[in-house]
Write a protein that holds these residues in place. Structure first.
Motif, PDB file in Angstrom:
ATOM      1  N   LYS A 131       0.831  -1.207   0.000  1.00  0.00           N
ATOM      2  CA  LYS A 131       0.000   0.000   0.000  1.00  0.00           C
ATOM      3  C   LYS A 131       0.868   1.262   0.000  1.00  0.00           C
ATOM      4  O   LYS A 131       0.499   2.261  -0.606  1.00  0.00           O
ATOM      5  CB  LYS A 131      -0.945   0.009   1.203  1.00  0.00           C
ATOM      6  CG  LYS A 131      -2.028  -1.036   1.128  1.00  0.00           C
ATOM      7  CD  LYS A 131      -3.046  -0.686   0.082  1.00  0.00           C
ATOM      8  CE  LYS A 131      -4.220  -1.639   0.139  1.00  0.00           C
ATOM      9  NZ  LYS A 131      -5.210  -1.343  -0.871  1.00  0.00           N
ATOM     10  N   ALA A 132       2.011   1.211   0.658  1.00  0.00           N
ATOM     11  CA  ALA A 132       2.924   2.356   0.659  1.00  0.00           C
ATOM     12  C   ALA A 132       3.525   2.569  -0.729  1.00  0.00           C
ATOM     13  O   ALA A 132       3.716   3.707  -1.160  1.00  0.00           O
ATOM     14  CB  ALA A 132       4.028   2.152   1.692  1.00  0.00           C
ATOM     15  N   ALA A 133       3.804   1.475  -1.437  1.00  0.00           N
ATOM     16  CA  ALA A 133       4.382   1.566  -2.774  1.00  0.00           C
ATOM     17  C   ALA A 133       3.357   2.050  -3.798  1.00  0.00           C
ATOM     18  O   ALA A 133       3.691   2.818  -4.693  1.00  0.00           O
ATOM     19  CB  ALA A 133       4.944   0.215  -3.208  1.00  0.00           C
ATOM     20  N   ASP A 134       2.115   1.586  -3.647  1.00  0.00           N
ATOM     21  CA  ASP A 134       1.054   1.967  -4.584  1.00  0.00           C
ATOM     22  C   ASP A 134      -0.292   1.812  -3.875  1.00  0.00           C
ATOM     23  O   ASP A 134      -0.786   0.694  -3.722  1.00  0.00           O
ATOM     24  CB  ASP A 134       1.108   1.074  -5.821  1.00  0.00           C
ATOM     25  CG  ASP A 134       0.084   1.454  -6.878  1.00  0.00           C
ATOM     26  OD1 ASP A 134      -0.783   2.326  -6.610  1.00  0.00           O
ATOM     27  OD2 ASP A 134       0.159   0.890  -7.975  1.00  0.00           O
ATOM     28  N   PRO A 135      -0.874   2.924  -3.438  1.00  0.00           N
ATOM     29  CA  PRO A 135      -2.137   2.853  -2.692  1.00  0.00           C
ATOM     30  C   PRO A 135      -3.295   2.215  -3.463  1.00  0.00           C
ATOM     31  O   PRO A 135      -4.273   1.790  -2.863  1.00  0.00           O
ATOM     32  CB  PRO A 135      -2.456   4.323  -2.374  1.00  0.00           C
ATOM     33  CG  PRO A 135      -1.153   5.033  -2.492  1.00  0.00           C
ATOM     34  CD  PRO A 135      -0.358   4.283  -3.517  1.00  0.00           C
ATOM     35  N   SER A 136      -3.188   2.126  -4.777  1.00  0.00           N
ATOM     36  CA  SER A 136      -4.280   1.551  -5.557  1.00  0.00           C
ATOM     37  C   SER A 136      -4.250   0.021  -5.609  1.00  0.00           C
ATOM     38  O   SER A 136      -5.177  -0.599  -6.124  1.00  0.00           O
ATOM     39  CB  SER A 136      -4.250   2.099  -6.992  1.00  0.00           C
ATOM     40  OG  SER A 136      -3.107   1.625  -7.678  1.00  0.00           O
ATOM     41  N   ILE A 137      -3.205  -0.583  -5.063  1.00  0.00           N
ATOM     42  CA  ILE A 137      -3.095  -2.050  -5.074  1.00  0.00           C
ATOM     43  C   ILE A 137      -4.163  -2.646  -4.152  1.00  0.00           C
ATOM     44  O   ILE A 137      -4.317  -2.244  -3.002  1.00  0.00           O
ATOM     45  CB  ILE A 137      -1.692  -2.511  -4.616  1.00  0.00           C
ATOM     46  CG1 ILE A 137      -0.645  -2.139  -5.665  1.00  0.00           C
ATOM     47  CG2 ILE A 137      -1.666  -4.014  -4.362  1.00  0.00           C
ATOM     48  CD1 ILE A 137       0.772  -2.489  -5.272  1.00  0.00           C
ATOM     49  N   ALA A 138      -4.909  -3.599  -4.692  1.00  0.00           N
ATOM     50  CA  ALA A 138      -5.911  -4.317  -3.899  1.00  0.00           C
ATOM     51  C   ALA A 138      -5.258  -5.567  -3.320  1.00  0.00           C
ATOM     52  O   ALA A 138      -4.654  -6.347  -4.050  1.00  0.00           O
ATOM     53  CB  ALA A 138      -7.095  -4.695  -4.762  1.00  0.00           C
ATOM     54  N   VAL A 139      -5.375  -5.743  -2.014  1.00  0.00           N
ATOM     55  CA  VAL A 139      -4.758  -6.875  -1.326  1.00  0.00           C
ATOM     56  C   VAL A 139      -5.860  -7.726  -0.706  1.00  0.00           C
ATOM     57  O   VAL A 139      -6.752  -7.211  -0.045  1.00  0.00           O
ATOM     58  CB  VAL A 139      -3.787  -6.388  -0.226  1.00  0.00           C
ATOM     59  CG1 VAL A 139      -3.214  -7.562   0.542  1.00  0.00           C
ATOM     60  CG2 VAL A 139      -2.680  -5.536  -0.826  1.00  0.00           C
ATOM     61  N   ALA A 140      -5.791  -9.025  -0.931  1.00  0.00           N
ATOM     62  CA  ALA A 140      -6.716  -9.972  -0.311  1.00  0.00           C
ATOM     63  C   ALA A 140      -5.885 -10.979   0.471  1.00  0.00           C
ATOM     64  O   ALA A 140      -5.046 -11.669  -0.101  1.00  0.00           O
ATOM     65  CB  ALA A 140      -7.545 -10.684  -1.358  1.00  0.00           C
ATOM     66  N   VAL A 141      -6.100 -11.034   1.755  1.00  0.00           N
ATOM     67  CA  VAL A 141      -5.372 -11.975   2.606  1.00  0.00           C
ATOM     68  C   VAL A 141      -6.264 -13.185   2.837  1.00  0.00           C
ATOM     69  O   VAL A 141      -7.366 -13.064   3.363  1.00  0.00           O
ATOM     70  CB  VAL A 141      -4.985 -11.336   3.952  1.00  0.00           C
ATOM     71  CG1 VAL A 141      -4.292 -12.347   4.850  1.00  0.00           C
ATOM     72  CG2 VAL A 141      -4.095 -10.122   3.728  1.00  0.00           C
ATOM     73  N   ASN A 142      -5.781 -14.334   2.398  1.00  0.00           N
ATOM     74  CA  ASN A 142      -6.495 -15.608   2.543  1.00  0.00           C
ATOM     75  C   ASN A 142      -7.943 -15.538   2.063  1.00  0.00           C
ATOM     76  O   ASN A 142      -8.865 -15.724   2.846  1.00  0.00           O
ATOM     77  CB  ASN A 142      -6.451 -16.094   3.994  1.00  0.00           C
ATOM     78  CG  ASN A 142      -5.081 -16.515   4.406  1.00  0.00           C
ATOM     79  OD1 ASN A 142      -4.282 -16.931   3.593  1.00  0.00           O
ATOM     80  ND2 ASN A 142      -4.793 -16.400   5.680  1.00  0.00           N
ATOM     81  N   PRO A 143      -8.152 -15.312   0.767  1.00  0.00           N
ATOM     82  CA  PRO A 143      -9.523 -15.326   0.268  1.00  0.00           C
ATOM     83  C   PRO A 143     -10.161 -16.719   0.390  1.00  0.00           C
ATOM     84  O   PRO A 143     -11.368 -16.847   0.397  1.00  0.00           O
ATOM     85  CB  PRO A 143      -9.385 -14.915  -1.201  1.00  0.00           C
ATOM     86  CG  PRO A 143      -7.963 -15.168  -1.545  1.00  0.00           C
ATOM     87  CD  PRO A 143      -7.177 -15.050  -0.273  1.00  0.00           C
ATOM     88  N   GLU A 144      -9.330 -17.732   0.494  1.00  0.00           N
ATOM     89  CA  GLU A 144      -9.779 -19.101   0.744  1.00  0.00           C
ATOM     90  C   GLU A 144      -9.085 -19.584   2.012  1.00  0.00           C
ATOM     91  O   GLU A 144      -8.127 -18.975   2.474  1.00  0.00           O
ATOM     92  CB  GLU A 144      -9.385 -20.007  -0.421  1.00  0.00           C
ATOM     93  CG  GLU A 144      -9.990 -19.598  -1.734  1.00  0.00           C
ATOM     94  CD  GLU A 144      -9.432 -20.401  -2.897  1.00  0.00           C
ATOM     95  OE1 GLU A 144      -8.732 -21.403  -2.665  1.00  0.00           O
ATOM     96  OE2 GLU A 144      -9.693 -20.008  -4.033  1.00  0.00           O
ATOM     97  N   LYS A 145      -9.557 -20.698   2.544  1.00  0.00           N
ATOM     98  CA  LYS A 145      -8.926 -21.246   3.741  1.00  0.00           C
ATOM     99  C   LYS A 145      -7.451 -21.529   3.458  1.00  0.00           C
ATOM    100  O   LYS A 145      -7.122 -22.216   2.484  1.00  0.00           O
ATOM    101  CB  LYS A 145      -9.626 -22.524   4.170  1.00  0.00           C
ATOM    102  CG  LYS A 145      -9.086 -23.063   5.475  1.00  0.00           C
ATOM    103  CD  LYS A 145      -9.792 -24.302   5.926  1.00  0.00           C
ATOM    104  CE  LYS A 145      -9.173 -24.703   7.251  1.00  0.00           C
ATOM    105  NZ  LYS A 145      -9.259 -26.075   7.535  1.00  0.00           N
TER     106      LYS A 145
END
Length: 82
Positions: A23-37
């Motif tokens: 997010k610091a490098a590019d605020p537009s980046i979408a991050v999903a942490v563990n979208p699946e188990k």
């Protein structure tokens, strides 16, 4: 705390650190942490469905993950997204 709970906390902490670097490098980046188990002992980073980093079957205490330079991983992810 149970040892397994500590492992989950460690993996989540590393994921949160990577997310903040991205997010610091590019605020537009979408991050999903563990979208699946998540799989046990696995830390994987994907960009556009391609694995940028894949650490699987890591035994505790996750030495491979501890040794990672998270700033470098974030840089690799940003490059993969371009």
């Amino acid at each position: 705390m149970r040892p397994s709970h500590l492992s989950v906390v460690f993996l989540e902490t590393r994921a949160a650190r990577l997310e903040s670097l991205l997010k610091a490098a590019d605020p537009s980046i979408a991050v999903a942490v563990n979208p699946e188990k998540p799989r046990k002992g696995c830390f994987e980073v994907r960009a556009n469905s391609s694995a940028v980093l894949s650490l699987t079957d890591m035994p505790r205490p996750f030495a491979k993950l501890k040794a990672l330079d998270m700033e470098q991983v974030a840089s690799d992810v940003v490059k993969a997204l371009k």
